[in-house]
Design a protein around this motif. Sequence first.
Motif, short mmCIF file in Angstrom:
data_model
loop_
_atom_site.label_atom_id
_atom_site.label_comp_id
_atom_site.label_asym_id
_atom_site.label_seq_id
_atom_site.Cartn_x
_atom_site.Cartn_y
_atom_site.Cartn_z
N GLN A 258 -18.99 -11.92 14.11
CA GLN A 258 -19.04 -13.27 13.54
C GLN A 258 -18.23 -13.38 12.24
O GLN A 258 -17.98 -14.47 11.75
N ILE A 259 -17.85 -12.24 11.68
CA ILE A 259 -17.11 -12.23 10.41
C ILE A 259 -15.62 -12.44 10.72
O ILE A 259 -14.95 -11.55 11.23
N LYS A 260 -15.13 -13.62 10.41
CA LYS A 260 -13.74 -13.97 10.77
C LYS A 260 -12.75 -13.71 9.64
O LYS A 260 -11.54 -13.70 9.87
N CYS A 261 -13.23 -13.52 8.44
CA CYS A 261 -12.30 -13.28 7.32
C CYS A 261 -11.80 -11.84 7.35
O CYS A 261 -12.42 -10.97 7.98
N PRO A 262 -10.70 -11.54 6.68
CA PRO A 262 -10.16 -10.17 6.68
C PRO A 262 -11.04 -9.22 5.88
O PRO A 262 -11.61 -9.61 4.85
N VAL A 263 -11.14 -7.99 6.35
CA VAL A 263 -11.97 -6.99 5.69
C VAL A 263 -11.18 -5.69 5.53
O VAL A 263 -10.57 -5.20 6.49
N LEU A 264 -11.19 -5.16 4.32
CA LEU A 264 -10.55 -3.87 4.03
C LEU A 264 -11.62 -2.79 4.04
O LEU A 264 -12.66 -2.92 3.37
N LEU A 265 -11.40 -1.72 4.79
CA LEU A 265 -12.32 -0.60 4.89
C LEU A 265 -11.70 0.62 4.22
O LEU A 265 -10.62 1.06 4.62
N GLU B 123 -8.68 -3.72 8.29
CA GLU B 123 -7.70 -2.67 8.03
C GLU B 123 -8.48 -1.48 7.49
O GLU B 123 -9.23 -1.62 6.51
N CYS B 124 -8.37 -0.32 8.12
CA CYS B 124 -9.14 0.85 7.71
C CYS B 124 -8.20 1.93 7.15
O CYS B 124 -7.21 2.28 7.78
N ILE B 125 -8.55 2.42 5.96
CA ILE B 125 -7.72 3.42 5.29
C ILE B 125 -8.59 4.60 4.86
O ILE B 125 -9.66 4.42 4.26
N LEU B 126 -8.13 5.80 5.20
CA LEU B 126 -8.79 7.02 4.73
C LEU B 126 -8.03 7.54 3.52
O LEU B 126 -6.80 7.69 3.56
N ILE B 127 -8.76 7.77 2.44
CA ILE B 127 -8.15 8.25 1.20
C ILE B 127 -8.33 9.76 1.12
O ILE B 127 -9.46 10.27 1.22
N GLY B 128 -7.24 10.48 0.97
CA GLY B 128 -7.24 11.93 1.09
C GLY B 128 -7.96 12.67 -0.02
O GLY B 128 -8.08 12.18 -1.15
N ASP B 129 -8.44 13.87 0.32
CA ASP B 129 -8.99 14.84 -0.62
C ASP B 129 -10.15 14.29 -1.45
O ASP B 129 -10.29 14.59 -2.64
N VAL C 214 -7.94 3.50 -4.80
CA VAL C 214 -8.79 2.35 -4.46
C VAL C 214 -8.22 1.07 -5.06
O VAL C 214 -8.09 0.05 -4.37
N ASN C 215 -7.89 1.12 -6.33
CA ASN C 215 -7.38 -0.08 -7.01
C ASN C 215 -6.05 -0.54 -6.41
O ASN C 215 -5.82 -1.75 -6.25
N ASN C 216 -5.19 0.40 -6.05
CA ASN C 216 -3.91 0.03 -5.45
C ASN C 216 -4.10 -0.66 -4.10
O ASN C 216 -3.44 -1.67 -3.79
N PHE C 217 -5.00 -0.12 -3.27
CA PHE C 217 -5.25 -0.73 -1.96
C PHE C 217 -5.90 -2.11 -2.11
O PHE C 217 -5.59 -3.03 -1.35
N ILE C 218 -6.79 -2.25 -3.09
CA ILE C 218 -7.42 -3.56 -3.34
C ILE C 218 -6.36 -4.57 -3.80
O ILE C 218 -6.35 -5.72 -3.35
N LYS C 219 -5.47 -4.15 -4.68
CA LYS C 219 -4.40 -5.04 -5.16
C LYS C 219 -3.58 -5.57 -4.00
O LYS C 219 -3.31 -6.78 -3.90
#
Length: 262
Positions: A194-201, A225-231, A244-249
């Motif tokens: 039901q969530i139609k807006c974009p979501v960053l994971l 959009e799903c992103i795994l952040i290394g280490d 995190v901040n760069n992906f949010i930007k």
Amino acid sequence: MPVTNIDGVDLYYHVQGKGIPIVFIHPPLLTSMNYIYQVNELSNRFKVIVFDIRGHGNSSFSEKALTYPLISHDIKQLLDHLKIDKAFICGYSTGGSIALDFLLTYPKRSLGGILIGALSEVKDLSLKNKITLGVKLAEWKALKALALSVSFTNSNTGQLFKDLYINAKKGQAQNVKQYYQYSLQYNCTARLNQIKCPVLLLYGEKDKAFHRYAHLLQENLPVNECILIGDIKHQLPTKAAVAVNNFIKQFVSTHGAQNGGN
């Protein structure tokens, strides 16, 4: 200290910066202090809003039992108070479950979601046991020990540990217990479509236990959009703040303009 009174509860909040608004939601016992790196960095480009959930940090005790719908209601009331029509909603860990609840309950107030190490339900026994321990420690009023543990786990400097701990131990045992308890029963997986807006994971590459939740959200959210952040393991807002901040930007800049952000 900015405070707004919502149904008899003094809710502490802090707003920094101008532009597209982003609201950040913290997990149990931790407070808005957990987003110090997001406040300091992202406020250069966006309007960053953090707050302490009822019975946590500098917010007052809640006579009403803490539930995700109640916290979502508080966020909506805070947006009303700040005269903000729509915002991106960001939650870390179980705070991400509240972000999902807000997106489902107030879709017209949501520009999008940012979920950091989040989950739509608690499925595995290991996590259930960890949360149950949090319930028990809050029940036994052992908040200082619990605050010590979560502050240490989420800090990457001595000063941050001190700041997290000072704020965490202000929590009201009953409300902290209720927050932990509700996370055990909450399940919105069947409603994710039901969530139609974009979501960053965003998830830590080393946070293997939470990868099942990443897959669950990825499979069921219509636009994500799903992103795994290394280490890194689970504590992304503090221990992987730059990434995190760069992906949010990137995410907010792209989708904020598309969805009519301020």
